[in-house]
Structures are given as structure tokens and as C-alpha cells.
Design a protein around this motif. Sequence first.
Motif, mmCIF file in Angstrom:
data_model
loop_
_atom_site.group_PDB
_atom_site.id
_atom_site.type_symbol
_atom_site.label_atom_id
_atom_site.label_comp_id
_atom_site.label_asym_id
_atom_site.label_seq_id
_atom_site.Cartn_x
_atom_site.Cartn_y
_atom_site.Cartn_z
ATOM 1 N N CYS A 257 0.847 -1.175 0.000
ATOM 2 C CA CYS A 257 0.000 0.000 0.000
ATOM 3 C C CYS A 257 0.885 1.227 0.000
ATOM 4 N N ASN A 303 -11.186 0.782 5.123
ATOM 5 C CA ASN A 303 -11.821 1.257 3.893
ATOM 6 C C ASN A 303 -11.225 0.713 2.600
ATOM 7 N N LEU A 306 -7.108 -4.965 -0.799
ATOM 8 C CA LEU A 306 -6.076 -5.053 -1.826
ATOM 9 C C LEU A 306 -5.882 -6.493 -2.249
ATOM 10 N N TRP A 313 3.849 -7.485 -4.616
ATOM 11 C CA TRP A 313 3.374 -6.272 -5.298
ATOM 12 C C TRP A 313 1.880 -6.377 -5.540
ATOM 13 N N SER A 314 1.207 -5.213 -5.582
ATOM 14 C CA SER A 314 -0.249 -5.290 -5.580
ATOM 15 C C SER A 314 -0.812 -5.291 -6.997
ATOM 16 N N HIS A 315 -1.826 -6.105 -7.194
ATOM 17 C CA HIS A 315 -2.504 -6.189 -8.487
ATOM 18 C C HIS A 315 -3.543 -5.079 -8.603
ATOM 19 N N CYS A 316 -4.409 -5.004 -7.609
ATOM 20 C CA CYS A 316 -5.500 -4.048 -7.690
ATOM 21 C C CYS A 316 -6.042 -3.795 -6.295
ATOM 22 N N ASP A 317 -6.866 -2.785 -6.174
ATOM 23 C CA ASP A 317 -7.466 -2.512 -4.874
ATOM 24 C C ASP A 317 -8.925 -2.117 -5.033
ATOM 25 N N GLN A 319 -11.734 0.427 -3.038
ATOM 26 C CA GLN A 319 -12.002 1.386 -1.968
ATOM 27 C C GLN A 319 -13.478 1.281 -1.584
#
Lengths: 871, 129
Positions: A257, A303, A306, A313-317, A319
Amino acid sequence: MRLLLVKQQRTSQTPTGVEWSQGPSFYVASEDHSISSFNISGEPIGEVASIPETYFSDMHRCPRKQPVAGGSPGFQDTIAVACTDGTLLTIDGKKVTKRQAHRGAVLCVRWSRDGTQTATGGEDGLVQLWSRTEASKVAQAEHPIYALAWGATNDQIAYCHGPFIAIRTLHVSKRATWWKAHEGTVLGLDWGPRTGLLLSCSEDCTYKAGWPCPHTVQRASGPTPPRPGRRPFLASAGCLVLCLIRSSAVPWPGCVCACAVGAHAQIWNPEGRCLFTSRPCSHMVTSIAWAPSEDYFGVGTFNSLLICDRAGWSHCDLQTDAASLLQMRWSADGTAIAAAGANNSVILAQLVDRRIQWRNIVATVNEPTHITVQDIVAEVSPALSPRPPCISPACLPCPGLINRLTSSSTAEQLDFHDRLQLVALGAGHMVAVTTSQLHCYDVRSWSTPAVADFQGIVSLLVLAQRHFAMVVGGQLVVYTYEGRVVAQPQLSALSGSGAVLSRNSVALNSRVLALVERADGKVIITPIWSRSTSHLVVRLFDLATGKQLGQPIQHLIGVSELAMSQSDGEPMLAMIDRNRGLHLINVRTREMVKLASVVDSICWHDSTDMLAAVTDGHMDVWPYPYGVFVEQGCSDRIRYRRQGLSFGEGASLLSFSGHRACVRRNSDGVVQWISLPPWGKSLNDLVGQAQWEQAVRLCRFVKDRTLWANLAVMALEARELDSAEVAYAALDEVDKLQFINNIKEIREGASQEAVTAELLLLRRRPDEAERVLLAAGHIYRALKLNIRLFRWERRALELAVQFKTHIDTVLAHRQRFLEMHHRQENIKRFIELAPQVPINWDTIKAKVAEEKERERNGPHAAGAASGAAPM
Amino acid sequence: MQVEHPVTIDEEHQIRILPVQKFADSQKLANSCKSFVEKITQFEEGIEAYSSAIEKIAQRTEAEKLKAIGQRNMLASEAENRLRKKQELEAQIAQRQAELDRLVAEADSLSKVEQEQQALIQKLVSMEV
């Protein structure tokens, strides 16, 4: 990939736990003393249980009953529920069993993976184990146990207390191994059975970066002085766990994040070595969970939700306004996530826009029941694709249709009745698995899939030329692309749970299936728990019969990746062990040769037998890996190496087709394409068509030593002496060149076996060569072979005495040898025999000439023995 | 005890129990009392109207006060809110940026592959000629 919020359902009270049922629905435990069921659209169906006297803190479904896709929504599960008054509830249908478990609240509960026992952690710092009848204490910690997780083999429990993570091996009188994982209290923990990686999330507010440590578990009698940047944490029983946590401000590239100071998530491998630390999030990370495939994991914070790759490493999140996500669970097929928000809401999110690629075909799962398939090549060169005949607005009534025709004229839209579980693309086929059916497509015709019915949750798909392997509900099944079951190998008791099979532990080609499993079906108890994965074997199955193929291949160091050659030639199995050494196994003879070390990932070429590997900063390609079985120690010479590539550690080779390889960096998920010289494939193709002259011309044109070396071993294997001669001449290997010239001379006057034996000698297999000669009845040649190798007593004289012939020849050669080297006879048998046998070179020469004559005129013997030759 | 002035007859030849003087006085008193009560009632009405008006104003003031407090709170939280929104957006930007970086790196590697292949084709063509 994208996370789509399907539904945010407001509830009257705070939901405290979510859990998926066997079918397409999930349960939510709420503060209003009830557990209610929600359907796949995120809408409440009804209440399944209500226990007014207590509040719930966690729940977990018993995994023993295998999940059934599309099952009836009725309540058929066994759920363990942790309660704040210290009781553990087991809800089985309408029956509720209540047991007093802890003083203070029970905070977490998890079933073992075989569903026979549950482990609970409580506010009192106790970890308890519950079987059907009895309870036992596992560990006592100083802090409350907020989370615990079972290991893959049900003999280890990881739990967190305060900032520490501890791992306790059951049935062994050893104390837990523990290390400090975070600066703040650890709130969530998950342990992947396939990868063996541990996830943890915490409420700490520090900024850390974790680095892999080469020696994580050391047996040390005394304390080791801590090196700079490392902090030792004392584990039990004289084991020193060095855990490397560097408190510097180095940002880790692929972060979970990107917010200001706050909490963060970490990945651990079970030696207590931190592989990844996220950058701190703005709020504490409250929940973390592996997807069933263990390719990604979900992270829940305030809120936001992820999805991160296995590497971190992040693919998508996503909210939301659901406040902190107290608990999060993946559905069994790994396509949906249910989460409990502290803001009185239940969240259901769906993974959409998953994209898979094979050569120029890209398939995108846009919606749970829809796939779009595109051909990139046809798209960029529209002249090649058939244009729709008339696109005037007058003759097309629907504007959407115009849009579709003009924007993506090459895209195929595939719709399905049921939700898609898993889609795989490769080897010229696409397999889409819905909850009740199997659709097999050929990439050349999307309109006519083969459809087969089946039941169960699919956790793995591995595609090969003619077959594909699928793990359905713990059972491994091999199908053809017509949807017919070919083989259903019996897994041994432990891996019978099939859940531990991953893409790296199953490999198949058109004929053979290989899989990694434990040597015995029992739980293995080892003193250092982290080494317990070492007792692994590779089992091979013949796909034509479905039976096991020979004995399993034993490998003492655990296997971390398997890959099977894809062409129709000699099947070869490439294997990376836990020490990152790459081994090549000839499936037929079970010969094993080490090709390289410090290997991160491997991939076979999809049409020829080329093998590519990502090693320490290089890209290695073996155009003809079988060569290592032909000529010993040639693995470095026949290898093409491309240097100066910075992939970093843990890069994975995604594909190797045509003249390109595709590598994904572990640190930030960047996909890189590497172009490789086309000569390897051309050479393979030419040799495959037996066009040796063309092959030699190609090598002359390219002027590359690696290519010549490959041609040499290929020619040797095919007994193509002329090409081998040219190749060795080009390589300046005079000794081999001489030898081949010699063989060519022999070929003029001698039998086939003599040539075979000489070729075997060139491959440094004298024993096999001797066997060939003896089987063909060429005693003299066998003797001469041993004399040439200076194997005087043990083989030459032994054979001469055994066959009662040419004893004088052996003695004469020995005598000449001794004279040449001015040495005295020191072998006992020769001293004994010397006075008994008269040596006359004339008679010997006459005898040899007679032998040669007989060989020339004796095609009968040669023909009879050729069947016994092992070539 | 003996009554001092028993029954008297006044000038209009009516029988009176009270003496004439006293009767006139009491009548006067009654009248003035009446007017006093009237005045008081009038006063009370005036006060009531006044207090209700004050009450109305107070209510309005109170409402305005609450509104002001709410707005002040909103103002105070707005900064935080914006900060959160900003962080959210920044997180998303970072997310997208990371994805973009990944794609750019992939595109770079692909264009490099293309270049290498072009170079190879060039080499082959020149060799052939």
C-alpha cells in the motif's frame, strides 16, 4: 485484473466473522447473536443459527466435506465458532455442541486441513487443540492469540502473540520456534499449504524493509555476534533464528500500500525469513488471506481491500466505506471475496478482468460468466482480418452492434450459463471450467467447444499438447481436449488431499505425467521442522495406460519446480530442487544430470525440446538438453547464455515459444520479453527432418561454438558421423575428431556393433560398449577395448580366461606396455600366467587377422545381436 | 353582643344592613379591584406574547447555533476528510502508476525484441545478398 464490488449489504449489527459454505453462498456471524446466510449476489437469504447468550468472534468451516459447486443452499456444513464468553461452538446442521475452551474470549478458531481437529487461540494466551473427544494444550503465550494457521501437513500450527509469530510442531516434545515479526501486535496470519509461505498483518506503525537472509535457521551452541543490520532472535533448543529486519528507510519496490506511516503486511517463509514487507499503510491491517490458488492474497485495511501477488506487489485494490475489514475469506474457487466491515456492512467483491495470454491470443474474463478472446496479431494488422461487408448506419439497426463490429472485429465473445471457476490457455487450447461443465476450445475454432459435465471445485489446470491435468476436489484427473478422462492417478494418502498440488508440482506432456508427493503417506516428524518438506519423491504415470511408470524418483532435497519436455521426442523431466539446482532426468532410463545451479525458474519450449532457465542474472537456453546424456559434462558447452539481464531474485519464466521468452520479475511484477537467437529452433527443426547438410550449413553461417557443440551431440546421438566430424573440427576438438575418423574407418570393414561400441566409448560408457561387443560375440574387440583402456587384469585378462581365447594377446600387449614404460610386472595374475603361455607376435597377428576376416564375413552374428544392443 | 347599627333605611328607602358610608366605600373598592384585575390580565397577555416571541427567537438561535457547531465540525473534519480522500487518491495513483510502470517496462522490452529482430532480419538480408 480488477476487483468489482458486487454488493455492500448494510447490517443491523457489526458483522464479526465471514465464512464460505460448500456451495455458492457464505455465512456471516454478527453481533446480534445470529449467523445468517448470504447468496453469491451478496444478499441475505436467511438466518441459519441464533445463540442468544453469547457474542461471536471468529468462525471456520470444517474442510472435510469437499465443497460442491452449485450445491443446494441449505445448511449442510460443520462450522466451529469462537465466542467471547470463552466457549467453542460446533454447529453441525441443527446440532450445536458447546465446550468451555478458554478463560476470557476465544479469539480465533481453525480446523486442521484434514478436518479432524480444531485449534483455538484465546485471550488468555493459550493455544488449544480439540479433537472430537478430547482437548490438549499446545502452547501458552503471554499475549492474547489473535490469529493462528495450520501448516500444510497438519502437524504444525503457527500462531501470533503480541508482535511475535511462533510455530509449534505437534507430537514433538519441543518448544515452539518463535521470532519477532512486527513492531506492533500481529492481527492476522495465514499459511499457504502449497507455497509454504506465511502471511502476517499487524497494527504496528513502523517503516521496515525485509531482505532474504541466506542462513535463516542455524544450529548454534553459543550466541552468534549479530552482524550489522541483522537482529538475532533466540529460538528454543539451541536453534538460533537469524531474522533479518533492517530498520532503514529503503522503500521496498512492490509495496502493498502506498500510504503514509501506518501498519503493514508481510510475507514469511517458514524459516522465519521475511521475503516481503509492505510499505506502511495509513491504518492498521486487520485481515489477510491467501487465495486458494496461492497466486495472490487479499489484504484488508481501513476502507480498502487489496489484492497482491504472491511476491507482494499489488494487483488491484477496492475502496469502500466499510471501515476496517475485520475478516475476509476467499471463495473456494478463488473468484470472490467476502469481508466483514466494522461499519455494519458485509462486502462481496468479485475478481474480474483476469487476463491470460498464450502466443498472440489473449483471453479476458470480463464477467463471472463471460470471456472475451482476442487475437492481437489480427488486431494490429486489420488488413488480414475479414472486414464486415457493410457498415453504413442505415443497414445496421443497433448502434451497439456497429460499435462491436468496428472496435473489436476480431474479438470472440464467449458466454457461459454458470459462473466460471478457472480458465487456462496454452498449448493451442483454452479450457474454461464453470461450476458444472468443462469447455475445451481449440484456438483455431472458437465456435465449437467440447463440453463435458463434472462436479466439484477445480483448484488447478495444467495444459499440455494433447491432454490437460485438473485437480478437482482433491483428485487429479487427466482429460483429453475432447473432454474424455484419460487417467486418474491414485494419490497417496497424504497428498490425497490434492490441495497441496500446485503448478510447480505437476508436469505432463503427451505421454507422461509427473507429480511431486511425499515418500510415505504419514506425517513426517523431523527435528528441524523447516526441513520436513525434504522427503519428497517424483512419481511418473504413463498416460496411455494410466499406470505408474516405474519406481518413483527419489530426491533428498525437496523439489520446488517440475517441468516436462513438450515435444514428441524422448520425454525429459527438468526439476529444480530446494537448493535451486537444476536437474534433467531422462524419463526412460532415469538418468539424472545436473545442468545448473542458482536457478530461479525453468520453461520448456512449446514446440521443440529446448529448455530455458532464469539463473542468477542470466538467461540460459539449452537448444538440445538431451545432449547431456549423450556426452558427459557438456552442459556448459551446449548452453547459450544471455548475460546482463537484471531480473532479481525469484524471477519466474512465464513462457518460451518461438524465439521469445517471457520473464516476470519478482520484485515488482514487471513482465519482460527476451529475444533469443532463432538458430536453436532452426537447428532442432532441420535435425528433426534429418537434413544434416542443411544443419551444417546453418552452423557455418552462424559461426557459433554453442551451436556447433549442439550439432555435435545431435549428430552423435543420431550416429551421423560426417556431421559430427565437421562439428568437432569446427570446435577444434582434435581428440574427438580423431576418434570419429577412427570410427569411420571401422565402419568400412566391421559390424554395426563395433561402431555402436565405439560410439559408446566416445560417450564414456565403456561397460556398455563391452556388453554390446560381448552380446554380438566380438570377444577380441571386447578384449582390445579393455586393453586400450588399460583395464588389464580386471576385465581384459578376466575375459580372455573366461572365454579361453586370446590369453596370449593380452599378455603380449601387457608385455609391450611394460617395456614401453620401463616397468616391472606387478599384477599377480600376469606373473602367474606369464611362464605358462608362450608369446609369439606372429601367431597373435595371424589370429587377429582371422578374427577380422570372420567379422567381415559374419553378418549373421551381427544381426542376431543387434536386438540386445542398448543403443 | 349588640349590633351598633342595626338595619337602616337609606335615602332611597331601601333596607340596608351595612351603613351607607361603608356600602359606598366597598362598592368603590370592588370597582377598583375589577379594574386592577383587568389591568393585570392585560399585562399577563402582553407578557405571554412577549415571552413566546422570545421563545421563538431562542429556538431559532438555538437551531442556528447547532447548525454553526455542525458546520464548524464539518469544517474541522473537512481537512481530515480531504487528507483521507487525498491519501485514497494517492494510493490509487500509486497503484495505477505501478501498473503503468509495469506496462511501460513490458512495452520497452517488446520494442527491444522488435529491434533485435529487425537487426537480425537486416543481417540475414545483407548476408543473402
